[in-house]
Write a protein that holds these residues in place. Structure first.
Motif, PDB file in Angstrom:
ATOM      1  N   VAL A 180      21.091  -0.869  33.094  1.00 31.10           N
ATOM      2  CA  VAL A 180      21.636  -2.032  32.396  1.00 31.10           C
ATOM      3  C   VAL A 180      20.886  -3.294  32.808  1.00 31.10           C
ATOM      4  CG1 VAL A 180      23.677  -3.519  32.195  1.00 31.10           C
ATOM      5  CG2 VAL A 180      23.917  -1.025  32.035  1.00 31.10           C
ATOM      6  N   ALA A 181      20.515  -3.380  34.073  1.00 30.95           N
ATOM      7  CA  ALA A 181      19.846  -4.580  34.577  1.00 30.95           C
ATOM      8  C   ALA A 181      18.412  -4.715  34.072  1.00 30.95           C
ATOM      9  CB  ALA A 181      19.849  -4.559  36.105  1.00 30.95           C
ATOM     10  N   ALA A 182      17.752  -3.597  33.771  1.00 28.59           N
ATOM     11  CA  ALA A 182      16.314  -3.600  33.495  1.00 28.59           C
ATOM     12  C   ALA A 182      15.871  -4.554  32.385  1.00 28.59           C
ATOM     13  CB  ALA A 182      15.854  -2.177  33.183  1.00 28.59           C
ATOM     14  N   PRO A 183      16.610  -4.688  31.250  1.00 29.79           N
ATOM     15  CA  PRO A 183      16.110  -5.552  30.183  1.00 29.79           C
ATOM     16  C   PRO A 183      16.263  -7.048  30.457  1.00 29.79           C
ATOM     17  CG  PRO A 183      17.648  -3.885  29.336  1.00 29.79           C
ATOM     18  CD  PRO A 183      17.793  -3.922  30.812  1.00 29.79           C
ATOM     19  N   LEU A 184      16.997  -7.425  31.490  1.00 24.53           N
ATOM     20  CA  LEU A 184      17.212  -8.843  31.754  1.00 24.53           C
ATOM     21  C   LEU A 184      15.972  -9.461  32.410  1.00 24.53           C
ATOM     22  CD1 LEU A 184      20.106  -7.709  31.247  1.00 24.53           C
ATOM     23  CD2 LEU A 184      20.936  -9.485  32.806  1.00 24.53           C
ATOM     24  N   ASP A 185      15.904 -10.786  32.401  1.00 28.10           N
ATOM     25  CA  ASP A 185      14.712 -11.471  32.907  1.00 28.10           C
ATOM     26  C   ASP A 185      14.497 -11.245  34.393  1.00 28.10           C
ATOM     27  OD1 ASP A 185      14.229 -12.575  30.382  1.00 28.10           O
ATOM     28  OD2 ASP A 185      15.502 -14.319  30.800  1.00 28.10           O
ATOM     29  N   ARG A 186      15.585 -11.255  35.176  1.00 27.12           N
ATOM     30  CA  ARG A 186      15.482 -11.080  36.627  1.00 27.12           C
ATOM     31  C   ARG A 186      16.636 -10.234  37.121  1.00 27.12           C
ATOM     32  NH1 ARG A 186      15.959 -15.576  40.198  1.00 27.12           N
ATOM     33  NH2 ARG A 186      17.072 -16.778  38.631  1.00 27.12           N
ATOM     34  N   CYS A 187      16.442  -9.669  38.307  1.00 22.10           N
ATOM     35  CA  CYS A 187      17.504  -8.888  38.947  1.00 22.10           C
ATOM     36  C   CYS A 187      17.561  -9.262  40.420  1.00 22.10           C
ATOM     37  CB  CYS A 187      17.233  -7.396  38.790  1.00 22.10           C
ATOM     38  SG  CYS A 187      18.451  -6.355  39.618  1.00 22.10           S
ATOM     39  N   LEU A 188      18.764  -9.560  40.914  1.00 22.74           N
ATOM     40  CA  LEU A 188      19.000  -9.812  42.330  1.00 22.74           C
ATOM     41  C   LEU A 188      20.043  -8.828  42.833  1.00 22.74           C
ATOM     42  CD1 LEU A 188      19.094 -13.730  42.387  1.00 22.74           C
ATOM     43  CD2 LEU A 188      17.233 -12.242  43.143  1.00 22.74           C
ATOM     44  N   HIS A 189      20.039  -8.610  44.136  1.00 21.34           N
ATOM     45  CA  HIS A 189      20.913  -7.597  44.728  1.00 21.34           C
ATOM     46  C   HIS A 189      21.739  -8.214  45.842  1.00 21.34           C
ATOM     47  CE1 HIS A 189      22.175  -3.733  46.395  1.00 21.34           C
ATOM     48  NE2 HIS A 189      21.711  -3.167  45.299  1.00 21.34           N
ATOM     49  N   LEU A 190      23.056  -7.963  45.793  1.00 24.16           N
ATOM     50  CA  LEU A 190      23.954  -8.389  46.859  1.00 24.16           C
ATOM     51  C   LEU A 190      24.193  -7.232  47.817  1.00 24.16           C
ATOM     52  CD1 LEU A 190      26.923 -10.542  45.443  1.00 24.16           C
ATOM     53  CD2 LEU A 190      25.455 -11.101  47.387  1.00 24.16           C
ATOM     54  N   THR A 191      23.962  -7.475  49.092  1.00 27.97           N
ATOM     55  CA  THR A 191      24.215  -6.476  50.125  1.00 27.97           C
ATOM     56  C   THR A 191      24.983  -7.135  51.260  1.00 27.97           C
ATOM     57  OG1 THR A 191      22.125  -5.378  49.578  1.00 27.97           O
ATOM     58  CG2 THR A 191      23.184  -4.771  51.655  1.00 27.97           C
ATOM     59  N   HIS A 192      26.218  -6.684  51.468  1.00 27.59           N
ATOM     60  CA  HIS A 192      27.060  -7.248  52.525  1.00 27.59           C
ATOM     61  C   HIS A 192      27.118  -8.772  52.427  1.00 27.59           C
ATOM     62  CE1 HIS A 192      27.189  -3.259  54.114  1.00 27.59           C
ATOM     63  NE2 HIS A 192      25.908  -3.246  54.409  1.00 27.59           N
ATOM     64  N   GLY A 193      27.246  -9.279  51.192  1.00 24.16           N
ATOM     65  CA  GLY A 193      27.436 -10.706  50.985  1.00 24.16           C
ATOM     66  C   GLY A 193      26.181 -11.535  51.022  1.00 24.16           C
ATOM     67  N   ARG A 194      25.028 -10.904  51.190  1.00 25.41           N
ATOM     68  CA  ARG A 194      23.760 -11.642  51.212  1.00 25.41           C
ATOM     69  C   ARG A 194      22.938 -11.278  49.991  1.00 25.41           C
ATOM     70  NH1 ARG A 194      22.729 -14.326  55.894  1.00 25.41           N
ATOM     71  NH2 ARG A 194      24.101 -13.839  57.661  1.00 25.41           N
ATOM     72  N   LEU A 195      22.247 -12.274  49.452  1.00 27.20           N
ATOM     73  CA  LEU A 195      21.556 -12.113  48.186  1.00 27.20           C
ATOM     74  C   LEU A 195      20.065 -11.892  48.406  1.00 27.20           C
ATOM     75  CD1 LEU A 195      22.287 -12.215  45.165  1.00 27.20           C
ATOM     76  CD2 LEU A 195      21.684 -14.643  45.191  1.00 27.20           C
ATOM     77  N   GLY A 196      19.511 -10.926  47.681  1.00 29.17           N
ATOM     78  CA  GLY A 196      18.081 -10.658  47.735  1.00 29.17           C
ATOM     79  C   GLY A 196      17.746  -9.609  46.695  1.00 29.17           C
ATOM     80  N   SER A 197      16.699  -8.843  46.925  1.00 31.41           N
ATOM     81  CA  SER A 197      16.343  -7.737  46.044  1.00 31.41           C
ATOM     82  C   SER A 197      15.736  -6.648  46.900  1.00 31.41           C
ATOM     83  CB  SER A 197      15.358  -8.190  44.970  1.00 31.41           C
ATOM     84  OG  SER A 197      14.096  -8.456  45.542  1.00 31.41           O
ATOM     85  N   PRO A 198      15.593  -5.423  46.368  1.00 32.74           N
ATOM     86  CA  PRO A 198      15.045  -4.348  47.189  1.00 32.74           C
ATOM     87  C   PRO A 198      13.701  -4.684  47.814  1.00 32.74           C
ATOM     88  CG  PRO A 198      16.012  -3.448  45.195  1.00 32.74           C
ATOM     89  CD  PRO A 198      16.049  -4.941  45.071  1.00 32.74           C
ATOM     90  N   SER A 199      12.907  -5.520  47.138  1.00 30.05           N
ATOM     91  CA  SER A 199      11.605  -5.871  47.665  1.00 30.05           C
ATOM     92  C   SER A 199      11.622  -7.161  48.461  1.00 30.05           C
ATOM     93  CB  SER A 199      10.604  -6.024  46.520  1.00 30.05           C
ATOM     94  OG  SER A 199      10.979  -7.099  45.679  1.00 30.05           O
ATOM     95  N   GLY A 200      12.824  -7.824  48.472  1.00 29.85           N
ATOM     96  CA  GLY A 200      12.940  -9.096  49.155  1.00 29.85           C
ATOM     97  C   GLY A 200      12.630 -10.281  48.269  1.00 29.85           C
ATOM     98  N   GLN A 201      12.199 -10.013  47.022  1.00 22.88           N
ATOM     99  CA  GLN A 201      11.896 -11.079  46.089  1.00 22.88           C
ATOM    100  C   GLN A 201      12.636 -10.846  44.794  1.00 22.88           C
ATOM    101  OE1 GLN A 201       9.987 -13.720  46.822  1.00 22.88           O
ATOM    102  NE2 GLN A 201       9.582 -12.943  48.880  1.00 22.88           N
ATOM    103  N   ALA A 202      12.914 -11.933  44.072  1.00 24.23           N
ATOM    104  CA  ALA A 202      13.493 -11.787  42.753  1.00 24.23           C
ATOM    105  C   ALA A 202      12.522 -11.009  41.867  1.00 24.23           C
ATOM    106  CB  ALA A 202      13.775 -13.163  42.138  1.00 24.23           C
ATOM    107  N   VAL A 203      13.064 -10.113  41.062  1.00 27.04           N
ATOM    108  CA  VAL A 203      12.230  -9.288  40.193  1.00 27.04           C
ATOM    109  C   VAL A 203      12.207  -9.900  38.816  1.00 27.04           C
ATOM    110  CG1 VAL A 203      11.934  -7.009  39.196  1.00 27.04           C
ATOM    111  CG2 VAL A 203      12.796  -7.223  41.519  1.00 27.04           C
ATOM    112  N   SER A 204      11.028 -10.187  38.305  1.00 23.98           N
ATOM    113  CA  SER A 204      10.887 -10.765  36.977  1.00 23.98           C
ATOM    114  C   SER A 204      10.336  -9.730  36.030  1.00 23.98           C
ATOM    115  CB  SER A 204       9.942 -11.980  37.017  1.00 23.98           C
ATOM    116  OG  SER A 204       9.723 -12.455  35.709  1.00 23.98           O
ATOM    117  N   HIS A 205      10.905  -9.680  34.818  1.00 24.44           N
ATOM    118  CA  HIS A 205      10.422  -8.774  33.791  1.00 24.44           C
ATOM    119  C   HIS A 205       9.582  -9.503  32.766  1.00 24.44           C
ATOM    120  CE1 HIS A 205      12.877  -5.473  35.296  1.00 24.44           C
ATOM    121  NE2 HIS A 205      13.839  -6.339  35.439  1.00 24.44           N
ATOM    122  N   ARG A 206       9.368 -10.795  32.974  1.00 22.35           N
ATOM    123  CA  ARG A 206       8.579 -11.563  32.025  1.00 22.35           C
ATOM    124  C   ARG A 206       7.120 -11.590  32.467  1.00 22.35           C
ATOM    125  NH1 ARG A 206      12.311 -16.761  30.270  1.00 22.35           N
ATOM    126  NH2 ARG A 206      13.569 -15.620  28.807  1.00 22.35           N
TER     127      ARG A 206
END
Length: 227
Positions: free
Chosen positions: A201-227
């Motif tokens: 569901v997240a894949a078509p959106l412009d960016r994806c961020l991930h919440l883990t234990h109340g902290r925001l980031g992404s699996p790679s540590g950076q916001a993921v852009s699809h543009r």
């Protein structure tokens, strides 16, 4: 359009305060779509409630369209939700005594910005043409969710907040509803923050961020852009 600045949020429990969000920073630009992922209990719904002004941070700032939520009283936050935000949830929250057309028009009428031509366009795009006089109980689950999306977008809100909007639908219907949602968000010119547990569901959106234990980031540590 939406900004979190070092936002902290905790809830009282018998064992003491439970930190739900810790030092969250987030920016969402006008017209941008952002997926927020995370496991159950990671703080996704809390973040969405803060963005909607349904709750207030313990510290830090949440700004919607440049206005700090914490500086507004409850009537002002309600006006902000009415005039600036669109909300879509897993539960459709349709008014059972109102027809399809009246449910669609409800939010725009409350905001004082009903556009008949836009409502007509939405009805057609939602696949509900010819069903305007039906009631929610006469619609399928997918049709009800499409109607809920149309109601949220009828005022052409600056910001749409969506909480697992396809979570109660089967896979095929969910894919159709998501595609329609993204198309209509772009047509309305809205920014969107969507909470989801699904990478698909997240894949078509412009960016994806991930919440883990109340902290925001992404699996790679950076916001993921699809543009």
């Amino acid at each position: 359009m939406l900004e979190f600045r070092q936002v902290h949020k905790a809830y009282a429990t018998p064992q003491g305060p439970l930190a739900v969000l810790t030092a969250v920073d987030l920016e969402l630009r006008p017209g941008e779509s952002l997926a927020l992922m995370g496991e159950s209990g990671s703080g996704k719904s809390t973040l969405l409630h803060l963005a909607a002004g349904l709750d207030l941070p313990d510290s830090g700032e949440v700004l919607v369209d440049g206005r700090s939520i914490s500086t507004l009283d409850e009537p002002a936050r309600a006006r902000l939700r009415r005039d600036t935000l669109g909300l879509v949830f897993q539960q459709f929250h349709l008014v059972p005594s109102l027809s399809v057309l009246d449910n669609l028009r409800l939010q725009a009428r409350l905001a004082g910005c009903e556009r008949p031509e836009w409502s007509t366009h939405l009805i057609e795009r939602l696949g509900l043409a010819g069903m305007e006089r039906r009631y929610p109980e006469q619609l399928s689950g997918g049709q009800q969710q499409r109607l809920a999306i149309g109601r949220a977008l009828a005022p052409r809100p600056a910001l749409l907040l969506a909480d697992e909007p396809t979570g109660n639908l089967d896979e095929t219907t969910a894919g159709e509803v998501l595609s329609l949602l993204l198309d209509l968000v772009r047509e309305a010119g809205s920014a969107m923050l969507m909470v989801t547990h699904s990478a698909q569901v997240a894949a078509p959106l412009d960016r994806c961020l991930h919440l883990t234990h109340g902290r925001l980031g992404s699996p790679s540590g950076q916001a993921v852009s699809h543009r």
